[in-house]
Write a protein that holds these residues in place. Structure first.
Motif, PDB file in Angstrom:
ATOM      1  N   ALA A 139       0.849  -1.194   0.000  1.00 42.54           N
ATOM      2  CA  ALA A 139       0.000   0.000   0.000  1.00 42.54           C
ATOM      3  C   ALA A 139       0.883   1.243   0.000  1.00 42.54           C
ATOM      4  CB  ALA A 139      -0.906   0.015   1.229  1.00 42.54           C
ATOM      5  N   PRO A 140       0.561   2.247  -0.824  1.00 41.98           N
ATOM      6  CA  PRO A 140       1.335   3.486  -0.792  1.00 41.98           C
ATOM      7  C   PRO A 140       1.213   4.180   0.575  1.00 41.98           C
ATOM      8  CG  PRO A 140      -0.197   3.437  -2.663  1.00 41.98           C
ATOM      9  CD  PRO A 140      -0.557   2.297  -1.752  1.00 41.98           C
ATOM     10  N   ALA A 141       2.221   4.961   0.944  1.00 43.67           N
ATOM     11  CA  ALA A 141       2.142   5.747   2.179  1.00 43.67           C
ATOM     12  C   ALA A 141       1.020   6.771   2.061  1.00 43.67           C
ATOM     13  CB  ALA A 141       3.465   6.463   2.431  1.00 43.67           C
ATOM     14  N   GLU A 142       0.278   6.952   3.137  1.00 47.35           N
ATOM     15  CA  GLU A 142      -0.865   7.876   3.105  1.00 47.35           C
ATOM     16  C   GLU A 142      -0.437   9.293   2.743  1.00 47.35           C
ATOM     17  OE1 GLU A 142      -3.850   6.628   3.202  1.00 47.35           O
ATOM     18  OE2 GLU A 142      -2.852   4.720   3.536  1.00 47.35           O
ATOM     19  N   ILE A 143       0.689   9.735   3.306  1.00 48.93           N
ATOM     20  CA  ILE A 143       1.113  11.115   3.047  1.00 48.93           C
ATOM     21  C   ILE A 143       1.536  11.281   1.584  1.00 48.93           C
ATOM     22  CG2 ILE A 143       3.519  10.805   3.783  1.00 48.93           C
ATOM     23  CD1 ILE A 143       1.243  13.877   4.452  1.00 48.93           C
ATOM     24  N   ASP A 144       2.040  10.191   0.972  1.00 48.65           N
ATOM     25  CA  ASP A 144       2.404  10.275  -0.445  1.00 48.65           C
ATOM     26  C   ASP A 144       1.158  10.415  -1.317  1.00 48.65           C
ATOM     27  OD1 ASP A 144       4.950   9.934   0.486  1.00 48.65           O
ATOM     28  OD2 ASP A 144       5.242   7.927  -0.322  1.00 48.65           O
ATOM     29  N   LEU A 145       0.086   9.721  -0.943  1.00 51.86           N
ATOM     30  CA  LEU A 145      -1.180   9.882  -1.677  1.00 51.86           C
ATOM     31  C   LEU A 145      -1.681  11.327  -1.549  1.00 51.86           C
ATOM     32  CD1 LEU A 145      -3.054   6.580  -0.722  1.00 51.86           C
ATOM     33  CD2 LEU A 145      -1.798   7.070  -2.829  1.00 51.86           C
ATOM     34  N   CYS A 146      -1.590  11.858  -0.330  1.00 47.64           N
ATOM     35  CA  CYS A 146      -2.014  13.247  -0.110  1.00 47.64           C
ATOM     36  C   CYS A 146      -1.152  14.219  -0.931  1.00 47.64           C
ATOM     37  CB  CYS A 146      -1.929  13.608   1.371  1.00 47.64           C
ATOM     38  SG  CYS A 146      -3.156  12.767   2.394  1.00 47.64           S
ATOM     39  N   ALA A 147       0.129  13.907  -1.052  1.00 49.77           N
ATOM     40  CA  ALA A 147       1.027  14.760  -1.839  1.00 49.77           C
ATOM     41  C   ALA A 147       0.625  14.733  -3.310  1.00 49.77           C
ATOM     42  CB  ALA A 147       2.464  14.286  -1.666  1.00 49.77           C
ATOM     43  N   GLN A 148       0.293  13.552  -3.814  1.00 50.16           N
ATOM     44  CA  GLN A 148      -0.126  13.463  -5.222  1.00 50.16           C
ATOM     45  C   GLN A 148      -1.416  14.247  -5.463  1.00 50.16           C
ATOM     46  OE1 GLN A 148      -0.073   9.132  -5.488  1.00 50.16           O
ATOM     47  NE2 GLN A 148       1.672   9.250  -6.848  1.00 50.16           N
ATOM     48  N   VAL A 149      -2.337  14.168  -4.517  1.00 49.16           N
ATOM     49  CA  VAL A 149      -3.579  14.943  -4.624  1.00 49.16           C
ATOM     50  C   VAL A 149      -3.263  16.435  -4.660  1.00 49.16           C
ATOM     51  CG1 VAL A 149      -5.627  15.654  -3.310  1.00 49.16           C
ATOM     52  CG2 VAL A 149      -5.134  13.227  -3.649  1.00 49.16           C
ATOM     53  N   THR A 150      -2.362  16.861  -3.786  1.00 50.86           N
ATOM     54  CA  THR A 150      -2.016  18.286  -3.721  1.00 50.86           C
ATOM     55  C   THR A 150      -1.397  18.754  -5.035  1.00 50.86           C
ATOM     56  OG1 THR A 150      -1.671  18.014  -1.361  1.00 50.86           O
ATOM     57  CG2 THR A 150      -0.748  19.997  -2.370  1.00 50.86           C
ATOM     58  N   LEU A 151      -0.497  17.943  -5.597  1.00 51.64           N
ATOM     59  CA  LEU A 151       0.142  18.324  -6.866  1.00 51.64           C
ATOM     60  C   LEU A 151      -0.877  18.393  -8.001  1.00 51.64           C
ATOM     61  CD1 LEU A 151       3.446  16.250  -6.592  1.00 51.64           C
ATOM     62  CD2 LEU A 151       3.196  18.735  -6.443  1.00 51.64           C
ATOM     63  N   LEU A 152      -1.796  17.421  -8.061  1.00 49.96           N
ATOM     64  CA  LEU A 152      -2.841  17.465  -9.094  1.00 49.96           C
ATOM     65  C   LEU A 152      -3.704  18.716  -8.923  1.00 49.96           C
ATOM     66  CD1 LEU A 152      -4.052  13.747  -9.337  1.00 49.96           C
ATOM     67  CD2 LEU A 152      -2.785  15.017 -11.072  1.00 49.96           C
ATOM     68  N   ALA A 153      -4.018  19.041  -7.656  1.00 47.72           N
ATOM     69  CA  ALA A 153      -4.856  20.222  -7.388  1.00 47.72           C
ATOM     70  C   ALA A 153      -4.149  21.490  -7.847  1.00 47.72           C
ATOM     71  CB  ALA A 153      -5.188  20.298  -5.901  1.00 47.72           C
ATOM     72  N   GLU A 154      -2.854  21.587  -7.554  1.00 46.95           N
ATOM     73  CA  GLU A 154      -2.119  22.805  -7.895  1.00 46.95           C
ATOM     74  C   GLU A 154      -1.837  22.915  -9.396  1.00 46.95           C
ATOM     75  OE1 GLU A 154       0.112  23.498  -3.604  1.00 46.95           O
ATOM     76  OE2 GLU A 154       1.251  22.613  -5.250  1.00 46.95           O
ATOM     77  N   ARG A 155      -1.656  21.769 -10.066  1.00 44.46           N
ATOM     78  CA  ARG A 155      -1.279  21.808 -11.487  1.00 44.46           C
ATOM     79  C   ARG A 155      -2.478  21.882 -12.426  1.00 44.46           C
ATOM     80  NH1 ARG A 155       3.438  17.149 -11.086  1.00 44.46           N
ATOM     81  NH2 ARG A 155       4.945  18.474  -9.995  1.00 44.46           N
ATOM     82  N   HIS A 156      -3.597  21.238 -12.038  1.00 39.61           N
ATOM     83  CA  HIS A 156      -4.726  21.113 -12.969  1.00 39.61           C
ATOM     84  C   HIS A 156      -6.018  21.730 -12.435  1.00 39.61           C
ATOM     85  CE1 HIS A 156      -2.230  18.496 -15.419  1.00 39.61           C
ATOM     86  NE2 HIS A 156      -1.901  17.831 -14.319  1.00 39.61           N
ATOM     87  N   ALA A 157      -6.036  22.159 -11.181  1.00 42.57           N
ATOM     88  CA  ALA A 157      -7.223  22.778 -10.568  1.00 42.57           C
ATOM     89  C   ALA A 157      -8.503  22.001 -10.858  1.00 42.57           C
ATOM     90  CB  ALA A 157      -7.358  24.226 -11.023  1.00 42.57           C
ATOM     91  N   PRO A 158      -8.511  20.674 -10.662  1.00 41.40           N
ATOM     92  CA  PRO A 158      -9.729  19.915 -10.949  1.00 41.40           C
ATOM     93  C   PRO A 158     -10.884  20.375 -10.062  1.00 41.40           C
ATOM     94  CG  PRO A 158      -8.181  18.581  -9.695  1.00 41.40           C
ATOM     95  CD  PRO A 158      -7.447  19.829 -10.098  1.00 41.40           C
ATOM     96  N   ASP A 159     -12.088  20.318 -10.632  1.00 36.91           N
ATOM     97  CA  ASP A 159     -13.278  20.640  -9.848  1.00 36.91           C
ATOM     98  C   ASP A 159     -13.635  19.484  -8.924  1.00 36.91           C
ATOM     99  OD1 ASP A 159     -14.281  23.282 -11.155  1.00 36.91           O
ATOM    100  OD2 ASP A 159     -13.741  21.973 -12.832  1.00 36.91           O
TER     101      ASP A 159
END
Ligand SMILES: [Zn+2]
Length: 274
Positions: A139-159
């Protein structure tokens, strides 16, 4: 219109969340978030509930009744309706979501990074958990999943942005829902969220945290036991919602997310609760 991040803590039952998630529960106690008990559809299995949470339909209606019957979604869902309305969608999730809402062949060496605006999930980081079992949870580390979410949010501004964590489910299947290992993993998710949610709120997101199903002491879910069907629903956002003691239906989640995004739900979806 607000943007929405939905966190699915796979396999995290209501009691496990309420007793272990000190950050989320503290936010409720401070009045910064709200929490309800939510009842899942059945059979309380992962793949069927992923589709139920995104279509507002029972498995009997959307057709995915088992993890062994996974296929592309055939019903209007949160991803497809958002994209059709001109919204941007994204996810950090296990491979099942690629099958449901990307509907392209899974390329073992490339599909974990996904950018294609012609698919219902437009931007994603997927993970496979290949080799998962009692020897290695993979299983991926929880904080790494949160980091990926943050990067997607900052780069693509998904709704609409989905975070799907699978680790509590994995530990529950390995050690049982009444084990120290399972409870510790539920807390690990909360611990990662405590550092991510403030940033996501600053980025303009409403945040919802829930689960697809719970886990019993026999390392199982899929049936009708309350410990399998009762999950938490936490909400950081501006909508008021029903009284705290009201039992929410998981069937209302799809229309609720779309409501918050300003997208009309499909007529076949069960009614929203926010
Ligand atoms: Zn699951």
């Amino acid at each position: 219109m607000p943007k929405v991040i939905l966190v699915i803590m796979d396999g995290t039952g209501y009691d496990a969340a309420v007793t272990q998630c000190g950050y989320l529960e503290g936010a409720v106690e401070l009045g910064r978030a709200r929490r309800w008990k939510m009842q899942t559809a059945t059979p309380s299995l992962s793949g069927p509930m992923y589709e139920t949470m995104h279509t507002g339909l029972w498995p009997h209606e959307h057709g995915i009744t088992s993890n062994e019957s996974m296929r592309a979604s055939e019903r209007p869902n949160v991803f497809s309706l958002s994209r059709a309305a001109g919204k941007v969608t994204a996810a950090v999730a296990q491979e099942y979501y690629h099958r449901l809402y990307v509907d392209r062949p899974w390329d073992r060496l490339r599909s974990i990074e996904h950018h294609d605006t012609d698919t219902d999930i437009q931007h994603a980081r997927f993970y496979s958990m290949e080799g998962y079992g009692a020897i290695n949870a993979v299983a991926p580390a929880e904080i790494d999943l949160c980091a990926q979410v943050t990067l997607l949010a900052e780069r693509h501004a998904p709704d609409y942005l989905l975070l799907h964590s699978c680790s509590a489910d994995t530990l529950g299947h390995t050690y049982g829902g009444d084990s120290a290992q399972y409870r510790y993993q539920v807390w690990m998710i909360d611990n990662a969220l405590s550092r991510a949610i403030p940033t996501w709120l600053e980025l303009g997101y409403e945040v919802m945290v829930t689960a697809d199903h719970g886990m019993n002491a026999e390392r199982h879910h899929g049936g009708m036991e309350p410990i399998m069907r009762e999950v938490p629903f936490y909400y950081f956002g501006a909508a008021s919602g029903p009284d705290a003691g009201e039992l929410l239906s998981q069937l209302g989640l799809a229309a609720t997310i779309l409501n918050r995004l300003g997208v009309a739900p499909a007529s076949e979806m069960r009614p929203a609760f926010l």
